[in-house]
Design a protein around this motif. Sequence first.
Motif, PDB file in Angstrom:
ATOM      1  N   SER A   6     -30.593   6.854  41.342  1.00 32.05           N
ATOM      2  CA  SER A   6     -30.526   6.045  42.549  1.00 32.05           C
ATOM      3  C   SER A   6     -29.781   4.733  42.321  1.00 32.05           C
ATOM      4  O   SER A   6     -29.622   3.946  43.244  1.00 32.05           O
ATOM      5  CB  SER A   6     -31.942   5.752  43.056  1.00 32.05           C
ATOM      6  N   PRO A   8     -26.647   2.177  41.847  1.00 33.99           N
ATOM      7  CA  PRO A   8     -25.283   2.167  42.379  1.00 33.99           C
ATOM      8  C   PRO A   8     -24.310   2.747  41.360  1.00 33.99           C
ATOM      9  O   PRO A   8     -24.413   2.464  40.165  1.00 33.99           O
ATOM     10  CB  PRO A   8     -25.002   0.672  42.606  1.00 33.99           C
ATOM     11  N   ARG A   9     -23.405   3.583  41.840  1.00 34.52           N
ATOM     12  CA  ARG A   9     -22.439   4.237  40.961  1.00 34.52           C
ATOM     13  C   ARG A   9     -21.074   3.588  41.141  1.00 34.52           C
ATOM     14  O   ARG A   9     -20.561   3.503  42.254  1.00 34.52           O
ATOM     15  CB  ARG A   9     -22.379   5.727  41.287  1.00 34.52           C
ATOM     16  N   ILE A  10     -20.523   3.103  40.045  1.00 33.54           N
ATOM     17  CA  ILE A  10     -19.213   2.469  40.044  1.00 33.54           C
ATOM     18  C   ILE A  10     -18.273   3.409  39.301  1.00 33.54           C
ATOM     19  O   ILE A  10     -18.496   3.728  38.126  1.00 33.54           O
ATOM     20  CB  ILE A  10     -19.256   1.080  39.359  1.00 33.54           C
ATOM     21  N   HIS A  30     -19.548  -5.659  37.103  1.00 30.59           N
ATOM     22  CA  HIS A  30     -20.123  -5.373  38.424  1.00 30.59           C
ATOM     23  C   HIS A  30     -21.411  -4.558  38.285  1.00 30.59           C
ATOM     24  O   HIS A  30     -22.411  -4.856  38.942  1.00 30.59           O
ATOM     25  CB  HIS A  30     -19.100  -4.641  39.293  1.00 30.59           C
ATOM     26  N   THR A  34     -25.248  -5.482  39.528  1.00 33.35           N
ATOM     27  CA  THR A  34     -25.868  -4.682  40.591  1.00 33.35           C
ATOM     28  C   THR A  34     -26.887  -3.674  40.077  1.00 33.35           C
ATOM     29  O   THR A  34     -27.498  -2.959  40.872  1.00 33.35           O
ATOM     30  CB  THR A  34     -24.797  -3.910  41.387  1.00 33.35           C
ATOM     31  N   GLY A  36     -26.069  -1.099  38.297  1.00 35.32           N
ATOM     32  CA  GLY A  36     -25.406   0.187  38.477  1.00 35.32           C
ATOM     33  C   GLY A  36     -25.065   0.897  37.185  1.00 35.32           C
ATOM     34  O   GLY A  36     -25.330   0.406  36.085  1.00 35.32           O
ATOM     35  N   ALA A 106     -19.761   7.004  45.830  1.00 36.10           N
ATOM     36  CA  ALA A 106     -19.864   5.850  44.932  1.00 36.10           C
ATOM     37  C   ALA A 106     -19.972   4.556  45.734  1.00 36.10           C
ATOM     38  O   ALA A 106     -19.577   4.494  46.907  1.00 36.10           O
ATOM     39  CB  ALA A 106     -18.649   5.781  44.010  1.00 36.10           C
ATOM     40  N   GLU A 107     -20.488   3.531  45.088  1.00 37.49           N
ATOM     41  CA  GLU A 107     -20.529   2.209  45.712  1.00 37.49           C
ATOM     42  C   GLU A 107     -19.127   1.618  45.788  1.00 37.49           C
ATOM     43  O   GLU A 107     -18.748   0.985  46.766  1.00 37.49           O
ATOM     44  CB  GLU A 107     -21.429   1.267  44.915  1.00 37.49           C
ATOM     45  N   VAL A 108     -18.346   1.833  44.725  1.00 39.26           N
ATOM     46  CA  VAL A 108     -16.997   1.270  44.657  1.00 39.26           C
ATOM     47  C   VAL A 108     -16.162   2.077  43.668  1.00 39.26           C
ATOM     48  O   VAL A 108     -16.693   2.656  42.715  1.00 39.26           O
ATOM     49  CB  VAL A 108     -17.048  -0.236  44.257  1.00 39.26           C
ATOM     50  N   CYS A 137     -14.923   4.981  49.832  1.00 40.71           N
ATOM     51  CA  CYS A 137     -15.734   3.816  49.470  1.00 40.71           C
ATOM     52  C   CYS A 137     -14.776   2.640  49.269  1.00 40.71           C
ATOM     53  O   CYS A 137     -13.561   2.831  49.219  1.00 40.71           O
ATOM     54  CB  CYS A 137     -16.533   4.097  48.198  1.00 40.71           C
TER      55      CYS A 137
END
Length: 145
Positions: A6, A8-10, A30, A34, A36, A106-108, A137
């Motif tokens: 769960s 955040p995936r960068i 990042h 976060t 991540g 992904a988050e970013v 994203c």
Amino acid sequence: MDANDSAPRIVVGVDGSPSSYAALRWAIRHATLTGGVVDAVGAWEPPSHYGWSAPVVDTSFDENLAQQRFADELDEVLGPDRPVEVRERLVLGDPSDVLLKAARGAEVLVVGSHGHSSFTRALLGSVSTRCAQHATCPVVIVRPQ
């Protein structure tokens, strides 16, 4: 279920260039902020994808060796003490396609910007441009230091 499922995936594209190394370091910072995880993604294409001749088979290509070189490259850039989880993926395919697919959900997506001369430094590379235009994203484009 892993606790990082769960998180955040960068996703970051790594191709051996100084700008991709800068993108990798940005992605790590990042992810640290976060909570991540980082998916470091490299892409390779067989030589038959280039040129006008009949398909060429590169019998010297060793996928295991390529995977080891990719891992060594990441170790050299990040060092042994990684503040976040980094998952390494070396994938066969067009770099733009590979990154766009990896970035789904992904988050970013973080990519480097290529530029060699004073004129081309103002331009984005073809992979970063395509990712910026088509990613599902947000995309961060990082220039080398």
